[in-house]
Design a protein around this motif. Structure first.
Motif, PDB file in Angstrom:
ATOM      1  N   THR A   1       0.301  11.575  -2.054  1.00 54.49           N
ATOM      2  CA  THR A   1       0.418  11.775  -3.487  1.00 54.49           C
ATOM      3  C   THR A   1      -0.904  11.805  -4.109  1.00 54.49           C
ATOM      4  OG1 THR A   1       0.857   9.931  -4.189  1.00 54.49           O
ATOM      5  CG2 THR A   1       2.623  11.533  -3.758  1.00 54.49           C
ATOM      6  N   GLY A   2      -1.455  12.667  -5.020  1.00 53.97           N
ATOM      7  CA  GLY A   2      -2.699  12.843  -5.802  1.00 53.97           C
ATOM      8  C   GLY A   2      -3.444  13.715  -5.161  1.00 53.97           C
TER       9      GLY A   2
ATOM     10  N   GLY B   1       0.767  -1.201   0.099  1.00 54.04           N
ATOM     11  CA  GLY B   1      -0.120   0.196   0.063  1.00 54.04           C
ATOM     12  C   GLY B   1       0.821   1.479  -0.090  1.00 54.04           C
ATOM     13  N   CYS B   2       0.468   2.164   0.503  1.00 57.17           N
ATOM     14  CA  CYS B   2       1.144   3.521   0.832  1.00 57.17           C
ATOM     15  C   CYS B   2       2.339   3.641   1.749  1.00 57.17           C
ATOM     16  CB  CYS B   2       0.215   4.793   1.289  1.00 57.17           C
ATOM     17  SG  CYS B   2      -0.253   4.580   2.882  1.00 57.17           S
TER      18      CYS B   2
ATOM     19  N   ALA C   1      -0.726   4.518  -7.721  1.00 58.81           N
ATOM     20  CA  ALA C   1      -0.945   5.729  -6.911  1.00 58.81           C
ATOM     21  C   ALA C   1      -0.395   5.546  -5.629  1.00 58.81           C
ATOM     22  CB  ALA C   1      -2.354   5.878  -6.772  1.00 58.81           C
ATOM     23  N   ALA C   2      -0.782   4.124  -5.111  1.00 60.91           N
ATOM     24  CA  ALA C   2      -0.265   3.577  -3.780  1.00 60.91           C
ATOM     25  C   ALA C   2       1.211   3.663  -3.708  1.00 60.91           C
ATOM     26  CB  ALA C   2      -0.647   2.197  -3.511  1.00 60.91           C
ATOM     27  N   ALA C   3       1.977   3.273  -4.960  1.00 65.18           N
ATOM     28  CA  ALA C   3       3.348   2.976  -5.284  1.00 65.18           C
ATOM     29  C   ALA C   3       3.971   4.123  -5.168  1.00 65.18           C
ATOM     30  CB  ALA C   3       3.733   2.360  -6.465  1.00 65.18           C
ATOM     31  N   ASP C   4       3.435   5.529  -5.624  1.00 61.46           N
ATOM     32  CA  ASP C   4       3.967   6.745  -5.640  1.00 61.46           C
ATOM     33  C   ASP C   4       3.912   7.230  -4.029  1.00 61.46           C
ATOM     34  OD1 ASP C   4       4.110   7.022  -8.408  1.00 61.46           O
ATOM     35  OD2 ASP C   4       2.139   7.899  -8.497  1.00 61.46           O
TER      36      ASP C   4
END
Length: 363
Positions: free
Chosen positions: A323-324, A30-31, A54-57
């Motif tokens: 992020t996002g 996850g994050c 998005a989680a990897a970011d």
């Protein structure tokens, strides 16, 4: 015991925690909520896996310099890939962590209607109810000394109990003693009611008994967690970090909010849960304000929490990078194991399993 003030260490403080000599790897990371908890307990996270971009970011934005992030589908990852990356042999990893996607077993979802089905999960379309068996596949090949696996409480409720029994047998099959317990984050230092099923395993040849953390004698409230934040008591219109609206969407939803007392919840198109200053936060779910999901709201004003408030309520450092857009950042916290909760679990595994084994010269 006197309740100490609620405080989550900053990212700089977490980075400064000395290494205790134990290593870990993480699957379905996850994050990075779980990974951060292990780092709080002094373990070094060598490798992590996260497939959702998005989680990897977010994970990458907060990762330790020692961590290699693998963004492939876990189905493509082999034990050899991991061992070659971390330069260890099978049996030499101290702790393997994993939080396989839990939406298929959540009591707030469709449960068995979605088992065996490819469907939308975060930014992807995939089958998710079988991913726990990818964890057990790697567990058998890696043979870590201990492991911690996490899932929703719904895995031991109703028709999902059959899956639970299969998973438990699969975790034991590679040669592990395994214990599973329902733990509630509100009794482990997190100002949030969040039930999670925690599996702890230890390799049979080490002749140790799995251990879970004991509950604290106190809980933190919403006021304890966010009362000192700027704007905590204000009717903010937009999130200070993203500039996106915090106001409840739709006249009927806002009208319903005004009819709720603090601490109450109600289902309309959206499940609203109006927080109370003097209680822990309700469970933060992955998606805010959409049909069929539970949206937590401010105790005094018809708005969603700010991201700063969500970090505190989720057991994250104030400076943890998300992020996002606003909703993507909410999702990261809603899907994560609270770092403070995982730190308690990691400390227990460290102190009751790994340290005694090291002191006895067995690892």
């Amino acid at each position: 015991m006197t309740k100490p003030p609620y405080r989550v260490p900053s990212m700089a403080e977490v980075r400064a925690v000395p290494w205790n000599g134990f290593n870990a790897i993480s699957t379905f990371s996850g994050c990075g909520g779980s990974s951060l908890g292990y780092r709080m307990a002094g373990l070094r996270m060598l490798w992590a896996s996260e497939f959702i971009p998005a989680a990897a970011d977010t994970y990458r934005a907060n990762a330790s310099e020692h961590t290699v992030l693998d963004t492939r589908d876990i189905r493509q990852v082999t034990a050899k890939d991991i061992l070659d990356t971390v330069n260890l042999k099978a049996g030499e990893i101290d702790l393997m962590d994993g939080s396989p996607p839990c939406a298929a077993f959540s009591t707030s979802g469709k449960r068995e209607a979605g088992w065996g089905v490819v469907k939308t999960y975060s930014d992807t379309r995939q089958r998710v109810d079988d991913l726990f068996f990818e964890f057990t596949r790697l567990l058998g090949d890696l043979q870590p000394r201990t492991f911690v696996a996490e899932n929703v409480a719904g895995l031991v409720q109703g028709t999902a109990k059959g899956y639970f029994k299969e998973i438990l047998a699969a975790l034991r099959r590679p040669g592990y003693r395994v214990s599973a317990k329902l733990l509630d984050a509100q009794w482990l230092g997190v100002p949030q009611r969040r039930h999670r099923l925690i599996f702890v395993g230890v390799r049979e040849d080490l002749a140790m008994v799995p251990a879970h953390p004991k509950p604290l004698t106190y809980r933190y409230t919403v006021r304890d967690a966010v009362g000192d934040l700027p704007g905590a008591f204000d009717d903010l219109q937009n999130d200070p970090e993203t500039g996106q609206p915090l106001t409840l969407r739709g006249y009927s939803v806002e009208k319903l909010w005004h009819e709720l007392r603090p601490g109450e919840g109600h289902k309309l198109r959206t499940s609203l849960k109006r927080l109370s200053w003097d209680q822990p936060c309700a469970t933060i779910v992955a998606r805010a304000g959409t049909a069929g999901t539970a949206a937590i709201t401010h105790p005094d004003h018809p708005r969603y929490p700010t991201l700063a408030e969500l970090r505190r309520l989720g057991g994250f450092p104030d400076d943890f990078v998300l992020t996002g857009n606003y909703y993507r950042r909410w999702e990261r916290i809603g899907r994560a194991v609270p770092p403070v909760m995982m730190a308690r679990i990691a400390e227990t595994v460290r102190d009751e399993l790994l340290v005694p084994l090291r002191d006895a010269g067995r690892i």
